[in-house]
Design an enzyme around this catalytic site. Sequence first.
Site, PDB file in Angstrom:
ATOM      1  CE1 TYR A  73     -15.427  37.970  15.505  1.00  0.00           C
ATOM      2  CE2 TYR A  73     -17.165  39.505  16.073  1.00  0.00           C
ATOM      3  CZ  TYR A  73     -15.946  39.251  15.500  1.00  0.00           C
ATOM      4  OH  TYR A  73     -15.247  40.268  14.923  1.00  0.00           O
ATOM      5  CG  HIS A  93     -10.354  40.364  12.379  1.00  0.00           C
ATOM      6  ND1 HIS A  93     -11.148  39.296  12.690  1.00  0.00           N
ATOM      7  CD2 HIS A  93     -11.045  41.459  12.791  1.00  0.00           C
ATOM      8  CE1 HIS A  93     -12.270  39.725  13.270  1.00  0.00           C
ATOM      9  NE2 HIS A  93     -12.228  41.030  13.333  1.00  0.00           N
ATOM     10  CE  LYS A 139     -13.995  38.452   7.980  1.00  0.00           C
ATOM     11  NZ  LYS A 139     -13.474  39.007   9.215  1.00  0.00           N
ATOM     12  CE1 TYR A 153     -13.539  48.546  17.184  1.00  0.00           C
ATOM     13  CE2 TYR A 153     -15.227  49.248  15.637  1.00  0.00           C
ATOM     14  CZ  TYR A 153     -14.654  48.264  16.421  1.00  0.00           C
ATOM     15  OH  TYR A 153     -15.191  47.001  16.429  1.00  0.00           O
ATOM     16  NE  ARG A 206      -8.600  45.094  17.101  1.00  0.00           N
ATOM     17  CZ  ARG A 206      -9.827  44.648  16.917  1.00  0.00           C
ATOM     18  NH1 ARG A 206     -10.843  45.464  17.125  1.00  0.00           N
ATOM     19  NH2 ARG A 206     -10.060  43.418  16.529  1.00  0.00           N
ATOM     20  CB  THR A 230     -15.330  35.563  12.532  1.00  0.00           C
ATOM     21  OG1 THR A 230     -16.027  36.175  11.445  1.00  0.00           O
ATOM     22  CG2 THR A 230     -13.977  36.242  12.711  1.00  0.00           C
ATOM     23  CB  SER A 278     -20.807  42.534  12.158  1.00  0.00           C
ATOM     24  OG  SER A 278     -20.351  42.363  13.473  1.00  0.00           O
ATOM     25  NE  ARG A 286     -10.772  45.874  13.264  1.00  0.00           N
ATOM     26  CZ  ARG A 286     -10.964  47.164  13.501  1.00  0.00           C
ATOM     27  NH1 ARG A 286     -10.301  48.064  12.813  1.00  0.00           N
ATOM     28  NH2 ARG A 286     -11.814  47.566  14.417  1.00  0.00           N
TER      29      ARG A 286
HETATM   30  C1  FNR Z   1     -13.863  44.376  11.255  1.00  0.00           C
HETATM   31  N1  FNR Z   1     -13.824  43.010  10.947  1.00  0.00           N
HETATM   32  C2  FNR Z   1     -14.772  42.171  11.511  1.00  0.00           C
HETATM   33  N2  FNR Z   1     -14.797  40.843  11.161  1.00  0.00           N
HETATM   34  C3  FNR Z   1     -15.752  40.020  11.656  1.00  0.00           C
HETATM   35  O1  FNR Z   1     -15.756  38.842  11.321  1.00  0.00           O
HETATM   36  N3  FNR Z   1     -16.716  40.517  12.503  1.00  0.00           N
HETATM   37  C4  FNR Z   1     -16.749  41.818  12.906  1.00  0.00           C
HETATM   38  O2  FNR Z   1     -17.628  42.229  13.655  1.00  0.00           O
HETATM   39  C5  FNR Z   1     -15.725  42.679  12.415  1.00  0.00           C
HETATM   40  N4  FNR Z   1     -15.679  43.989  12.809  1.00  0.00           N
HETATM   41  C6  FNR Z   1     -14.787  44.850  12.211  1.00  0.00           C
HETATM   42  C7  FNR Z   1     -14.842  46.210  12.530  1.00  0.00           C
HETATM   43  C8  FNR Z   1     -14.013  47.102  11.854  1.00  0.00           C
HETATM   44  C9  FNR Z   1     -14.108  48.560  12.164  1.00  0.00           C
HETATM   45  C10 FNR Z   1     -13.112  46.631  10.861  1.00  0.00           C
HETATM   46  C11 FNR Z   1     -12.241  47.578  10.092  1.00  0.00           C
HETATM   47  C12 FNR Z   1     -13.034  45.286  10.582  1.00  0.00           C
HETATM   48  C13 FNR Z   1     -12.881  42.498   9.935  1.00  0.00           C
HETATM   49  C14 FNR Z   1     -13.473  42.612   8.530  1.00  0.00           C
HETATM   50  O3  FNR Z   1     -14.523  41.697   8.353  1.00  0.00           O
HETATM   51  C15 FNR Z   1     -12.431  42.293   7.432  1.00  0.00           C
HETATM   52  O4  FNR Z   1     -11.815  41.058   7.697  1.00  0.00           O
HETATM   53  C16 FNR Z   1     -11.355  43.381   7.320  1.00  0.00           C
HETATM   54  O5  FNR Z   1     -11.909  44.663   7.481  1.00  0.00           O
HETATM   55  C17 FNR Z   1     -10.680  43.276   5.967  1.00  0.00           C
HETATM   56  O6  FNR Z   1      -9.636  44.176   5.842  1.00  0.00           O
HETATM   57  P1  FNR Z   1      -9.772  45.630   5.155  1.00  0.00           P
HETATM   58  O7  FNR Z   1     -10.599  45.466   3.906  1.00  0.00           O
HETATM   59  O8  FNR Z   1     -10.435  46.486   6.152  1.00  0.00           O
HETATM   60  O9  FNR Z   1      -8.352  46.004   4.907  1.00  0.00           O
END
Ligand code: FNR
Length: 379
Positions: free
Chosen positions: A129, A275, A251, A24, A164, A155, A106, A278
Site C-alpha cells: 500500500y 477491492h 491493483k 471483517y 465499512r 494497491t 498483504s 470494500r
Molecule cells: C482484502 N483485500 C486486500 N487487498 C489488498 O490489496 N491488500 C489487503 O491487505 C487486502 N485485505 C483484504 C482483507 C479482506 C478480509 C478481504 C476480503 C479483502 C482485497 C483483496 O485483495 C481482493 O481484491 C478481493 O478480496 C477480491 O474480491 P473477492 O474475491 O473477495 O470477492
Amino acid sequence: MIISASTDYRRAAQRRLPPFLFHYIDGGAYAEYTLRRNVDDLAGLALRQRVLRNVAELDVSTELFGEKLALPLALAPVGLTGMYARRGEVQAARAATAKGVPFTLSTVSVCSIEEVQKAVSAPIWFQLYVLKDRGFMRNALERAQQAGVKTLVFTVDMPVPGARYRDAHSGMSGPYAPARRLLQAALHPAWALDVGVLGRPHDLGNISAYLGKPTGLADYIGWLGANFDPSISWKDLEWIRQFWKGPMIIKGILDPDDARDAVSFGADGIIVSNHGGRQLDGVLSSARALPAIADAVGSDLAVLADSGIRSGLDVVRMLALGARAVLIGRSFVYALAAAGQAGVANLLDLYEKEMRVAMALTGARSVKEISRESLVGIL
Ligand code: FNR
C-alpha cells in the site's frame, strides 16, 4: 462434506471465527451493493455450451511474466490472514505453491515476508500500500527483494478507507472494540487457542519488523488509520519503480482511462478490482468494468481481475471477459479459516475441476481458447 466451495467453506468459517473476524472478511462498504453485484454479475453471465468438439485433452495452465501457472489464478492479498488460522499466510502460501499458483502476501500480514517466503519453494508475490511513512515502504520493498520476491502488487484503490459499517456493528471497529473483540475471542476458545490469541498477542509481522516492536490488532488499526495517504499519485509509483526490479502490477483499476495511464507509466500488469466491494460502494462490478478495460489495454499489458469469483466457472467467465488470469480473495480465506492449508488445497482442486468442466462444455481446450465466444451475450 464439501458440496460447493463457496457456500460450504463460508458457512464453516462463520462457525469457527469470532464474529468480528468473520464479518471483517465477509463484509463490504456501505450497503454492500457492489459486493453483491460482483458475485451476481459474474454468476449471471451465461456460458455458451458447445458439444462434440473433442475435449479429451484440456490444458488449464497459463504463463504470466515468464512463469508457468498451473491455473490462471493467484491468491489475492488479504490482510490479517494469520488471524483466520494459525500462521495463516504460511498455510495458504504452502497450499498455493503446492498447486503451482502464486500466493500474494498483504502488507498487513501476521507473518512477515521472510517467514512466508522461507516456508515455500517458489517466489511469492508481495502487495504494498502507499503509506505516509515512506521509510516503511522502502524497507518493505528491500526486504521483499532480499527474501526472493519477484512480483510486486501495488494497491492504489485505498487513498482513504471505505465506509465499512459491518465492522462497527461487529466490534472490529467502533466504540469499545478491544473489549468486544476480547469477549468474542473468549467465546471461541477453540479458535483462540488455535491461532495463539490467548497464548501471545498477535504480531503484525511486516509492521512490527519495521517498528522494531510487537504490534497487536489495536496498534495496527491505529497505525493504518494514521498512515493511509490520500495524496498518492502516479509520481509515487515512479518513486517505487526505482526500488523494484521485477514485474509491477497495479491493483484497483476500474476505468479504461486509468488503465491507459498504467500503460503510460510502464506497468507490467493491472488488476481490475473494486477491492471486493470494500471501498466505494456503488462502483461497477469487476465483471462489468473488465471488457472495456481489456479492449483498451489488453494488448499492452497483462490484465488480471478479481472481485466476486467464487468458483472455477467464474474464473472461466472472467477470462472470457478479457482477463489473462484472476485473483481470489474471500473464497480462499473461508477455506483457510475452515480447514487450514488442507482447506485451501482442496479449494484449489475444486477450482481446477470446475474449470475443466466449464472448459469442456464450452469447447475450450486451453486457457487461450477461452474468449467472449465462450459466453452467450455479454453484460
Ligand atoms: C482484502 N483485500 C486486500 N487487498 C489488498 O490489496 N491488500 C489487503 O491487505 C487486502 N485485505 C483484504 C482483507 C479482506 C478480509 C478481504 C476480503 C479483502 C482485497 C483483496 O485483495 C481482493 O481484491 C478481493 O478480496 C477480491 O474480491 P473477492 O474475491 O473477495 O470477492
